[in-house]
Design a protein around this motif. Structure first.
Motif, PDB file in Angstrom:
ATOM      1  N   GLU A 151      42.636  37.272  20.903  1.00 34.46           N
ATOM      2  CA  GLU A 151      41.730  36.662  19.918  1.00 34.46           C
ATOM      3  C   GLU A 151      40.373  37.333  20.046  1.00 34.46           C
ATOM      4  OE1 GLU A 151      41.224  32.398  20.133  1.00 34.46           O
ATOM      5  OE2 GLU A 151      39.836  32.392  18.442  1.00 34.46           O
TER       6      GLU A 151
ATOM      7  N   ASN B  61      38.615  34.829  13.873  1.00 34.94           N
ATOM      8  CA  ASN B  61      38.225  33.512  13.333  1.00 34.94           C
ATOM      9  C   ASN B  61      37.495  33.672  11.997  1.00 34.94           C
ATOM     10  OD1 ASN B  61      38.856  31.517  15.631  1.00 34.94           O
ATOM     11  ND2 ASN B  61      37.802  33.210  16.641  1.00 34.94           N
TER      12      ASN B  61
ATOM     13  N   GLU C  45      42.327  33.019  11.919  1.00 34.02           N
ATOM     14  CA  GLU C  45      42.338  31.631  12.397  1.00 34.02           C
ATOM     15  C   GLU C  45      41.293  30.833  11.638  1.00 34.02           C
ATOM     16  OE1 GLU C  45      41.753  31.305  16.590  1.00 34.02           O
ATOM     17  OE2 GLU C  45      43.397  32.682  17.081  1.00 34.02           O
TER      18      GLU C  45
ATOM     19  N   ASP D  26      43.552  26.664  13.622  1.00 34.38           N
ATOM     20  CA  ASP D  26      42.884  26.642  14.932  1.00 34.38           C
ATOM     21  C   ASP D  26      42.528  25.200  15.314  1.00 34.38           C
ATOM     22  OD1 ASP D  26      41.730  27.661  17.167  1.00 34.38           O
ATOM     23  OD2 ASP D  26      40.211  28.878  16.140  1.00 34.38           O
TER      24      ASP D  26
ATOM     25  N   LYS E  34      47.522  26.323  16.515  1.00 35.97           N
ATOM     26  CA  LYS E  34      46.946  26.484  17.847  1.00 35.97           C
ATOM     27  C   LYS E  34      46.497  25.114  18.328  1.00 35.97           C
ATOM     28  CE  LYS E  34      44.715  30.153  19.093  1.00 35.97           C
ATOM     29  NZ  LYS E  34      43.626  31.153  19.219  1.00 35.97           N
TER      30      LYS E  34
HETATM   31 MG    MG Z   1      39.980  30.662  17.305  1.00 40.37          MG
END
Ligand code: MG
Ligand code: C2E
Ligand code: MG
Length: 720
Positions: free
Chosen positions: A492, A551, A584, A614, A635
């Motif tokens: 990530e 993200n 995400e 997320d 997640k």
């Molecule tokens: Mg994240």
């Protein structure tokens, strides 16, 4: 001098002669010699008949006697549109536009012969004929004085008539005035505006059109005097129509100078229509059409006025700023028609709950502002805010829907919170935003702390802007480990701010502010591009089919219209295949605008990018929505992992999420895995991918390269 015998004149107007018809009869009336017609007489009669020049003979008016036409030749009848002989017996007065013109000419006759002057004759149809009249005095044997008048049509007459023909179609009213200021002729628009016909207007001075009650006494006299002095005059005056109705008029007076004479033209327009339009425009520029409340412009004026008054009287003043909660949702879900009705309803209710010293305004959108003019007691302003809130407690009815509406309110007070309109408004709005943060229907009074907070924010925002320019951001990577193989399946990308003299700043300290200010858009793009390049580099170096996760915040997904283009160009620019990129997003991001989010997500999916939800479990977690989002990965938020395996609630939730994800055919990643117990629990439950300090914290790209080369080692704390 010509002498002739006059018979029976004045007794019988229609037949002034002795029965003779026409002028070519016995000749006894104009005989230069009695009895038999002489050659001269015949010649005279022939000329009288044949000449194209209009000639008339009429008695000289005076001592109460009117001027009567004794004779008029065919050319005279033709000029004025009368049948032959029809002119005889007419009053000269009827044939001229202005008595004064004729009187002036007659005056000259006493010492000049011929007396010549310009006269406007009137044809039978009322139209004007401008002529040069050459007059000679005839005295009969009985001392009856008559005038022989020869009319020479002025060449300008043609021009004037042509001009009048043009003016006939003009939208302005036109009146042509003679040298005495008397109306000679008017165009149809004149009659249309004033309702006075040409006949009624002719021969009158313009003053009959002007109303002294509105314009002031002798107004027209003053205008005329100005006009004479300047040669031009234009301005707005109140004029009167025939019906007595007063209307605003734009008047232009011009002098048209000609050789030997002066003439004036009055040209005017009816301003009532444009005044109405102007008034409407004025209204529209000051009031909000939907609610009828003062708009932003007028609101600012009113606030300034209220402040002036408060300053003069040494009083206090309150300013309430209101913003409708979730108005966007009402508009989007029920339509703008319902939204409009609610705003109207709000306006009415707010107005009805306030006092006479208060002013409600609608500066724009779903914002209202209330100027509280009477806040002598410290409780007055908060009480007004409460009244406003209570007024909105009952539901609104719109299109059969019962809707509950609340507003968030912020209050600032003069002089405590600001000495001028700008500061008061800024502070009331600041208080309102703080109220919004507290939830629906809140009310906050401004405090100086708010100001400090905002100033701090502004400072950080500025620093962030500079950080973008100075390229102070870094991307760190945290590996995601595949349980089955124990290998790094991906990583990530997590942004960091390398602040000079401060050190590495974690995203929690600046990402929310970057989101609020919109700066997340350039920052996020930079992270995406950087991560794509780095991932492609690792893939090219032979570290396997790694997947990089980036993200994405709400601003980017929903407000940055070109988010798809941005992702595409990052992929193309780096050469990273789309299936190697995962985006995400949190639930709060997608719940902001579900339909918009789904649309954007679908377009990203089409490109082959995978999508992860997320921090799953801490947001809205609507299973219904979960089904609708085109997701690939859930997640699990690290707050649930923390309590594993001992905390029974967390254990139950995590087990539930994992089995639900499997049912929905979604992959699961557990984040924040820090110890072996958590690891084992998750592995037992079938979680196939994990991320957390147990494997590695987020590290620099160089460190990540090392991990990829050496393989990930569990950090159980026992290894040292
Ligand atoms: Mg994240
Ligand atoms: P996130 O996306 O949920 O990222 C995971 C966060 O958990 C990261 O924090 C990571 O360092 C931290 N973490 C991972 N494993 C553990 C663990 O075992 N224990 C603990 N205590 N923490 C762990 P980080 O890097 O501080 O990021 C915080 C949040 O900031 C991220 O949460 C994400 O929402 C946001 N963020 C980070 N980078 C970006 C970015 O580039 N764009 C956007 N829009 N948001 C970002
Ligand atoms: Mg997370």
């Amino acid at each position: 001098m010509l002498f002739f015998e006059e018979k029976g004149l004045g007794a019988d107007k229609t037949s002034p002669g002795n029965g003779a018809t026409g002028h070519g009869g016995s000749g006894d009336r104009f005989s230069l010699a009695p009895a038999e017609p002489s050659l001269g007489e015949s010649l005279y009669e022939t000329l009288w008949d044949l000449t194209d020049t209009p000639v008339m003979v009429y008695t000289l008016a005076g001592e109460g006697r009117p001027g009567l036409v004794l004779e008029a030749n065919q050319a005279a009848c033709a000029l004025l549109g009368f049948a032959p002989d029809e002119l005889k017996g007419k009053h000269v007065k009827e044939l001229v536009n202005s008595d004064l013109q004729l009187a002036g000419l007659h005056e000259k006759l006493s010492h000049e012969s011929p007396a010549v002057g310009e006269v406007t004759l009137l044809a039978k149809d009322g139209t004007a004929r401008l002529v040069e009249l050459r007059c000679r005095l005839l005295v009969s044997r009985r001392s009856q004085r008559s005038v022989l008048a020869v009319a020479v049509p002025r060449p300008q007459d043609e021009a004037l008539r042509m001009a009048m023909a043009v003016l006939d179609g003009a939208l302005e009213a036109v009146a042509v005035l003679d040298q005495d200021g008397l109306i000679q002729t008017v165009n149809p628009t004149f009659s249309f505006i004033t309702a006075f016909s040409g006949e009624e207007a002719r021969g009158r001075g313009l003053e009959f059109l002007y109303d002294s009650s509105r314009n002031g006494p002798d107004c027209f006299k003053r205008i005329w005097a100005d006009f004479v002095a300047q040669g031009r005059w234009s301005g707005e005056v109140w004029s009167r129509r025939k019906s007595g109705e007063i209307y605003p008029q734009w008047l232009n007076l011009t002098a048209v100078r000609e050789v030997g004479s002066a003439r004036y033209v009055a040209l005017f327009q009816d301003l009532s229509e444009s005044k109405r339009a102007e008034a409407r425009l004025h209204y529209l520029s000051q009031y909000d059409v939907l609610t009828g409340l003062p708009n932003r412009t007028l609101f600012k004026d009113r606030l300034e006025q209220a402040l002036d008054k408060a300053r003069r009287q040494g009083k206090r003043l309150g300013l309430l700023c209101l913003d409708v909660d979730n108005f966007k949702t009402v508009n989007e879900s029920l339509g703008h028609g319902v939204g409009d009705k609610i705003l109207q309803g709000l306006a009415t209710r707010l107005e009805s709950c306030l006092g006479p010293a208060d002013t409600v305004c609608r500066p724009g959108g779903d914002e209202f502002a209330i100027i509280l003019g009477d806040v002598s007691g410290s409780e007055d302003a908060p009480a007004a805010a409460r009244r406003a809130q209570q007024a909105l407690a009952e539901p609104f009815l719109a299109d059969g829907n019962e809707l509950y509406v609340s507003v968030s309110m912020g209050l600032s007070l003069y002089p405590a919170d600001g000495a001028d309109a700008g500061t008061l408004l800024k502070n009331a709005e600041m208080a309102m935003y703080r109220a919004k943060e507290q939830g629906r229907g809140s009310f906050r009074m401004f405090t100086t702390n708010m100001n400090k907070r905002v100033n701090r924010r502004l400072k950080v925002e500025n620093l962030l802007r500079k950080a973008i320019e100075r390229k102070e951001f870094r991307v760190h990577y945290q590996p995601k480990v595949e349980m089955a193989s124990g290998l790094v399946a991906g990583m990530e990308a997590l942004v960091r701010w390398q602040r000079p003299e401060v050190g590495l700043v974690p995203p929690a300290e600046f990402v929310p502010l970057a989101e609020e200010s919109g700066l997340i858009v350039p920052i996020g793009e930079w992270v995406l591009v950087k991560a794509c390049h780095q991932a492609q580099k690792w893939r090219a170096e032979g570290h396997g089919d790694l997947k990089v996760s980036v993200n994405i915040s709400a601003r980017q997904l929903l407000w940055q219209h070109d988010v798809v283009m941005m992702v595409e160009s990052a992929l193309v620019g780096s050469g990273l295949p789309s299936e190697a990129l995962e985006l995400e997003m949190t639930e709060s991001v997608v719940m902001h605008n579900v339909e918009g989010a789904i649309a954007a997500m679908l377009r990203l999916k089409e490109m082959g990018v995978s999508l992860a939800m997320d921090d799953f479990g801490i947001g809205y977690s609507s299973l219904n929505y979960l089904k609708r989002f085109p997701l690939d990965v859930l997640k699990i938020d690290r707050s649930f992992i923390r309590g594993l395996p001992g905390e029974p609630n967390d254990a139950a939730i995590v087990s539930g999420i994992i089995s639900m994800a499997h049912d929905l055919d979604l992959a699961v990643v557990a984040e924040g895995v820090e110890n072996l117990e958590q690891y084992r629990f998750l592995q037992r439950k079938g979680c196939r991918e994990m991320q957390g300090h147990l494997f590695s914290p987020a590290v620099s790209a160089a460190e990540m390269t090392r991990i990829l080369t050496m393989g990930v080692r569990l950090r159980t704390g026992e290894e040292t």
